[in-house]
Design an enzyme around this catalytic site. Structure first.
Site, PDB file in Angstrom:
ATOM      1  CB  SER A  45      -2.327  -1.908   8.369  1.00  0.00           C
ATOM      2  OG  SER A  45      -2.127  -3.278   8.669  1.00  0.00           O
TER       3      SER A  45
ATOM      4  CG  HIS B  50      -0.250  -0.284   2.518  1.00  0.00           C
ATOM      5  ND1 HIS B  50       0.623   0.624   3.076  1.00  0.00           N
ATOM      6  CD2 HIS B  50      -0.270  -1.346   3.363  1.00  0.00           C
ATOM      7  CE1 HIS B  50       1.082   0.150   4.213  1.00  0.00           C
ATOM      8  NE2 HIS B  50       0.565  -1.052   4.409  1.00  0.00           N
TER       9      HIS B  50
ATOM     10  CG  HIS C 157       4.261  -1.646   2.063  1.00  0.00           C
ATOM     11  ND1 HIS C 157       2.958  -2.067   1.987  1.00  0.00           N
ATOM     12  CD2 HIS C 157       4.802  -2.307   3.125  1.00  0.00           C
ATOM     13  CE1 HIS C 157       2.720  -2.961   2.943  1.00  0.00           C
ATOM     14  NE2 HIS C 157       3.808  -3.111   3.656  1.00  0.00           N
TER      15      HIS C 157
HETATM   16  P1  AMP Z   1       4.888  -4.939   6.610  1.00  0.00           P
HETATM   17  O1  AMP Z   1       4.707  -5.358   5.188  1.00  0.00           O
HETATM   18  O2  AMP Z   1       3.611  -4.675   7.333  1.00  0.00           O
HETATM   19  O3  AMP Z   1       5.847  -5.834   7.352  1.00  0.00           O
HETATM   20  O4  AMP Z   1       5.602  -3.528   6.554  1.00  0.00           O
HETATM   21  C1  AMP Z   1       6.808  -3.343   5.848  1.00  0.00           C
HETATM   22  C2  AMP Z   1       7.349  -1.983   6.171  1.00  0.00           C
HETATM   23  O5  AMP Z   1       6.408  -0.983   5.794  1.00  0.00           O
HETATM   24  C3  AMP Z   1       7.627  -1.798   7.667  1.00  0.00           C
HETATM   25  O6  AMP Z   1       8.820  -1.048   7.819  1.00  0.00           O
HETATM   26  C4  AMP Z   1       6.431  -1.003   8.109  1.00  0.00           C
HETATM   27  O7  AMP Z   1       6.680  -0.188   9.244  1.00  0.00           O
HETATM   28  C5  AMP Z   1       6.170  -0.137   6.899  1.00  0.00           C
HETATM   29  N1  AMP Z   1       4.790   0.328   6.926  1.00  0.00           N
HETATM   30  C6  AMP Z   1       3.672  -0.427   7.034  1.00  0.00           C
HETATM   31  N2  AMP Z   1       2.569   0.353   7.079  1.00  0.00           N
HETATM   32  C7  AMP Z   1       3.007   1.641   7.009  1.00  0.00           C
HETATM   33  C8  AMP Z   1       2.364   2.913   7.011  1.00  0.00           C
HETATM   34  N3  AMP Z   1       1.045   3.030   7.112  1.00  0.00           N
HETATM   35  N4  AMP Z   1       3.134   4.010   6.908  1.00  0.00           N
HETATM   36  C9  AMP Z   1       4.484   3.905   6.817  1.00  0.00           C
HETATM   37  N5  AMP Z   1       5.155   2.734   6.805  1.00  0.00           N
HETATM   38  C10 AMP Z   1       4.431   1.615   6.887  1.00  0.00           C
END
Ligand code: AMP
Length: 286
Positions: free
Chosen positions: A183, A32, A35
């Site tokens: 998320s 999203h 990312h």
């Molecule tokens: P994930 O795929 O949920 O493991 O997230 C991968 C990376 O994207 C991690 O460093 C998260 O902190 C970051 N991330 C996820 N959601 C957000 C968001 N809403 N804003 C900024 N970074 C995000």
């Protein structure tokens, strides 16, 4: 953009770029705008951008959502291409972990609270996989979101403590227009739950407003958080805490001092979906 699935192919794809700055964005996919903001930063700051998509089994507890975790490899590849990613690494579990894998990277202290307390073993899974990903990609810069504030703090500590030769870059939380932190897990929410999920950003906003209005009493700020969360019947609080933003320990007195930032962090079940969000309370900032 090169898409690689094996460690060998990843190493081969990166071999010509050693010596250049390599920006790395590790993710679990179902990408999203949050990312993409990390990829944009890497694109701006680095010569080469590497993203990984890997739903890491070892950071999920036995009753968590590993099997249900949303996946969209084709959409993700498209998003990475549009974001200017050079190498997208999408490994299968078997190529990442040997069957007799037996090494864990553990960060103490910072992992004893918040998500570390609610999800035993979670951060060991995170720090171990991130170490492996760092060793394979050998980035000069790695990008993480402040959405996972504790994860970012734990990774910074690990990189410092183990002298990992890279810079960790933290990026602000990207939100939907109505305030919900983006998320991949938002995909689980029914329409009613999606409305109820706004209680997280509403509670953080209420605390922020009180803090900016001069409120420093920890008990009062906690009550504001608790009352706002309790007013949403579809929400069940896992934790709602005010902690020193660096040490992730409880405030030392009944009032927040203005010298150090305070982290206000939430984990809330909306239906069966566990959502996290946070904000930093910094005196004098708006
Ligand atoms: P994930 O795929 O949920 O493991 O997230 C991968 C990376 O994207 C991690 O460093 C998260 O902190 C970051 N991330 C996820 N959601 C957000 C968001 N809403 N804003 C900024 N970074 C995000």
């Amino acid at each position: 953009m090169r898409i690689v699935t094996t460690k060998t192919a990843l190493r081969a794809a990166l071999a010509p770029h050693r010596g250049a700055s390599i920006g790395f964005v590790p993710t679990m996919g179902y990408l999203h705008a949050g990312h993409v903001s990390l990829m944009d930063a890497a694109r701006t700051e680095c010569d080469v951008v590497v993203a990984s998509i890997f739903v890491n089994p070892t950071q999920f507890g036995p009753n968590e959502d590993l099997d249900a975790y949303p996946r969209d490899p084709e959409g993700d590849a498209e998003a990475c291409r549009n974001a200017g990613v050079d190498v997208l690494w999408m490994p299968p579990v078997a190529d990442v972990y040997d069957p007799d894998h037996s090494t864990t990277v553990h960060v103490d202290g910072l992992t004893n609270t918040l998500c570390g307390r609610s999800r035993p073993g979670h951060f060991d899974g995170v720090t171990t996989i991130v170490t492996k990903l760092f060793n394979l990609v050998q980035p000069t810069h790695a990008y993480f979101g402040e959405k996972d504030f504790q994860q970012l703090a734990v990774i910074r500590r690990m990189v410092r403590d183990l002298d990992m030769p890279l810079e960790v870059v933290g990026m602000p939380i990207v939100r939907e227009p109505d305030g919900l932190a983006m998320s991949s897990r938002n995909a689980y929410l029914s329409p009613d739950e999606r409305r109820a999920a706004l209680v997280l950003s509403r509670a953080l906003g209420a605390v922020r407003r009180a803090f900016e209005g001069g409120e420093r009493r920890v008990a009062t700020l906690r009550t504001i958080l608790g009352d706002t969360l309790a007013a949403e019947p579809l929400a069940r609080t896992d934790y709602a805490e005010l902690l020193d933003a660096e040490s992730l320990t409880a405030p030392s007195g009944p009032e927040l001092g203005d010298a150090r930032p305070t982290l206000c962090a939430l984990a809330v079940f909306v239906g069966r979906t566990r959502l996290i969000d946070n904000t930093l309370l910094v005196a004098g900032a708006r």
